[in-house]
Structures are given as structure tokens and as C-alpha cells.
Design a protein around this motif. Structure first.
Motif, short mmCIF file in Angstrom:
data_model
loop_
_atom_site.label_atom_id
_atom_site.label_comp_id
_atom_site.label_asym_id
_atom_site.label_seq_id
_atom_site.Cartn_x
_atom_site.Cartn_y
_atom_site.Cartn_z
N VAL A 110 -48.66 -22.59 -22.02
CA VAL A 110 -49.69 -22.49 -20.98
C VAL A 110 -51.00 -22.01 -21.60
CG1 VAL A 110 -48.00 -22.06 -19.16
CG2 VAL A 110 -48.99 -20.13 -20.40
N GLY A 111 -52.06 -22.13 -20.81
CA GLY A 111 -53.38 -21.71 -21.29
C GLY A 111 -53.72 -20.28 -20.94
N ASP A 112 -53.09 -19.75 -19.88
CA ASP A 112 -53.38 -18.40 -19.42
C ASP A 112 -52.08 -17.78 -18.89
OD1 ASP A 112 -54.15 -16.09 -17.98
OD2 ASP A 112 -56.14 -16.92 -17.64
N ILE A 113 -51.58 -16.78 -19.59
CA ILE A 113 -50.31 -16.14 -19.22
C ILE A 113 -50.41 -15.47 -17.85
CG2 ILE A 113 -48.79 -14.19 -19.75
CD1 ILE A 113 -48.00 -16.44 -21.41
N ILE A 114 -51.48 -14.71 -17.62
CA ILE A 114 -51.63 -13.96 -16.37
C ILE A 114 -51.73 -14.91 -15.18
CG2 ILE A 114 -52.99 -12.26 -15.12
CD1 ILE A 114 -51.55 -11.22 -17.62
N LYS A 115 -52.53 -15.95 -15.33
CA LYS A 115 -52.66 -16.94 -14.25
C LYS A 115 -51.33 -17.63 -13.99
CE LYS A 115 -55.23 -21.10 -12.95
NZ LYS A 115 -56.27 -22.09 -13.37
N SER A 116 -50.63 -17.98 -15.04
CA SER A 116 -49.33 -18.65 -14.90
C SER A 116 -48.32 -17.75 -14.23
CB SER A 116 -48.82 -19.09 -16.28
OG SER A 116 -49.72 -20.01 -16.88
N GLN A 117 -48.36 -16.45 -14.51
CA GLN A 117 -47.44 -15.51 -13.88
C GLN A 117 -47.65 -15.50 -12.37
OE1 GLN A 117 -47.98 -11.43 -15.08
NE2 GLN A 117 -45.96 -10.81 -14.36
N SER A 118 -48.90 -15.55 -11.94
CA SER A 118 -49.20 -15.60 -10.52
C SER A 118 -48.70 -16.90 -9.89
CB SER A 118 -50.71 -15.47 -10.31
OG SER A 118 -51.04 -15.58 -8.95
N GLN A 119 -48.84 -18.01 -10.61
CA GLN A 119 -48.36 -19.30 -10.12
C GLN A 119 -46.84 -19.30 -9.97
OE1 GLN A 119 -50.25 -21.74 -13.21
NE2 GLN A 119 -51.48 -22.73 -11.61
N ILE A 120 -46.16 -18.64 -10.89
CA ILE A 120 -44.69 -18.58 -10.83
C ILE A 120 -44.23 -17.90 -9.54
CG2 ILE A 120 -42.69 -17.42 -11.84
CD1 ILE A 120 -43.76 -18.12 -14.56
#
Length: 210
Positions: free
Chosen positions: A5-15
Motif C-alpha cells: 500500500v501507499g499509506d499504512i495509516i490510511k489503509s488501516q482506516s479502510q480496513i
């Protein structure tokens, strides 16, 4: 499944949103930070009816899937076998309890009680195994790993020529200071060697005159 992914924090929110949408839940979450990359690992439990939907959510536009492995276990035979044995053990348990009521001697009572205890332990184990299988059948498990590669990992590899140039000047100056301090630490030799040369020349001159 492993996803870049490009952004871990953003991806965590998406999860969190994807998990909630698919009526799943996160059983375990782990974060790792190394010189090479940031990494998050999730253990997600999802109702088996929603498994394909969950997988597709992480495969479609979420990131770049770098690895995926899907497998299933057929537990039908094991479940039927445990269930049959469990019912038989319960039947024997009731028989031993009836025998205990009509036992005549102490030794008979002790033997029957030991058989009852053994059967009760075996029944508890079997029931626990069936509950575990039921849970595995109702919920699928997704082991998801997200990672983001870091552009630079070492402290000397900073962004920008100016910062790296300043680092080089600092390292050069530190090297020069270290050299001067090393020379200064040899001051006894700098004094004793010339004195020794002068004494040696005087001795050599006297010898030649003789």
C-alpha cells in the motif's frame, strides 16, 4: 494475503470500514517498523458467506496484491466421527451412574467412579473439539499483511543534496579534529626523538675524532 500500500495509516482506516461492511472482526493486529518498510499484520475472522466479498475488497483497488494463498479443510468426516463417539460415551456414562447407585462394595464404587471421571473428561474434550470445528466452519480466517516500502532507510541517506553536503562537511571536520588530537597525543615522541638524534650525532662526532 499480502498487499503493498501507499499509506499504512490510511489503509488501516479502510480496513476498519471493510471489516465492518462484511460483518467480520479483527482478532489480532500487529505493527512492525524496520529500516526497509512499515508492516501491519491482521488476523480477520469473517462469516464464511462473506469470505469472497472480503477477499475482493482487498483485491480491487485497495493496493497491490503481492501474494495470496486460499485453502480449505474438509472437516465433515472428523465431525461425524467425534459426534458418534461422543453420543456413545454419554450412553456409557449414564450406565455407569446407574451402576454406581447399585454398587455393593467400596472397591466397586471406586472403580465405577474412576470410569465416570474418565468418561466425563473425554466428553469435555470431544465437546470442546466440536465447538472449535463449528467456529471454524461458521467463520473463515484471513491472515492479511500490509506493507509500505521506505524510500531511504539509513540516517545518512537524507532527502536533499544540501543535507547530505552538510553531513559530509561535518564528517570531514570531525576527521580532521580526530587527526590533530591523535598527533597531539604523540607529543612525547615529538620531543624525545629530536633529543635522541642530537645526542646520537654528538656521540658519533666524538667517535670519529678519536
Amino acid at each position: 494475503m499480502t498487499v503493498q500500500v501507499g499509506d499504512i495509516i490510511k489503509s488501516q482506516s479502510q480496513i476498519q470500514s471493510i471489516v465492518k461492511k462484511n460483518q467480520a472482526y479483527i482478532q489480532k493486529e500487529t505493527f512492525r517498523n524496520s529500516d526497509m518498510r512499515d508492516e501491519m499484520e491482521f488476523t480477520i475472522r469473517v462469516p464464511h458467506q462473506q469470505f469472497e466479498s472480503l477477499i475482493n475488497s482487498f483485491s480491487d483497488g485497495f493496493g497491490t496484491v503481492t501474494a495470496k494463498n486460499i485453502y480449505s479443510d474438509d472437516v465433515t468426516e472428523e465431525y461425524v466421527d467425534i459426534s458418534i463417539k461422543l453420543e456413545n460415551k454419554k450412553i456409557y456414562l449414564e450406565k455407569y451412574r446407574d451402576m454406581l447407585k447399585s454398587a455393593k462394595s467400596t472397591s466397586d464404587m471406586l472403580e465405577i467412579q474412576e470410569n465416570i471421571r474418565t468418561l466425563e473428561d473425554e466428553i469435555d474434550v470431544s465437546e470442546g473439539r466440536l465447538k472449535f470445528i463449528d467456529d471454524r466452519v461458521k467463520y473463515s480466517t484471513l491472515n492479511l499483511t500490509l506493507f509500505k516500502e521506505k524510500v531511504r532507510s539509513s540516517t545518512t541517506s537524507k532527502v536533499g543534496f544540501g543535507s547530505r553536503f552538510a553531513d559530509s562537511l561535518t564528517e570531514g571536520w570531525n576527521g580532521l579534529v580526530a587527526l590533530l588530537l591523535g598527533v597531539i597525543s604523540l607529543w612525547p615522541l615529538l620531543i624525545l626523538v629530536p633529543i635522541g638524534i642530537v645526542i646520537w650525532r654528538k656521540w658519533w662526532s666524538r667517535k670519529n675524532k678519536k
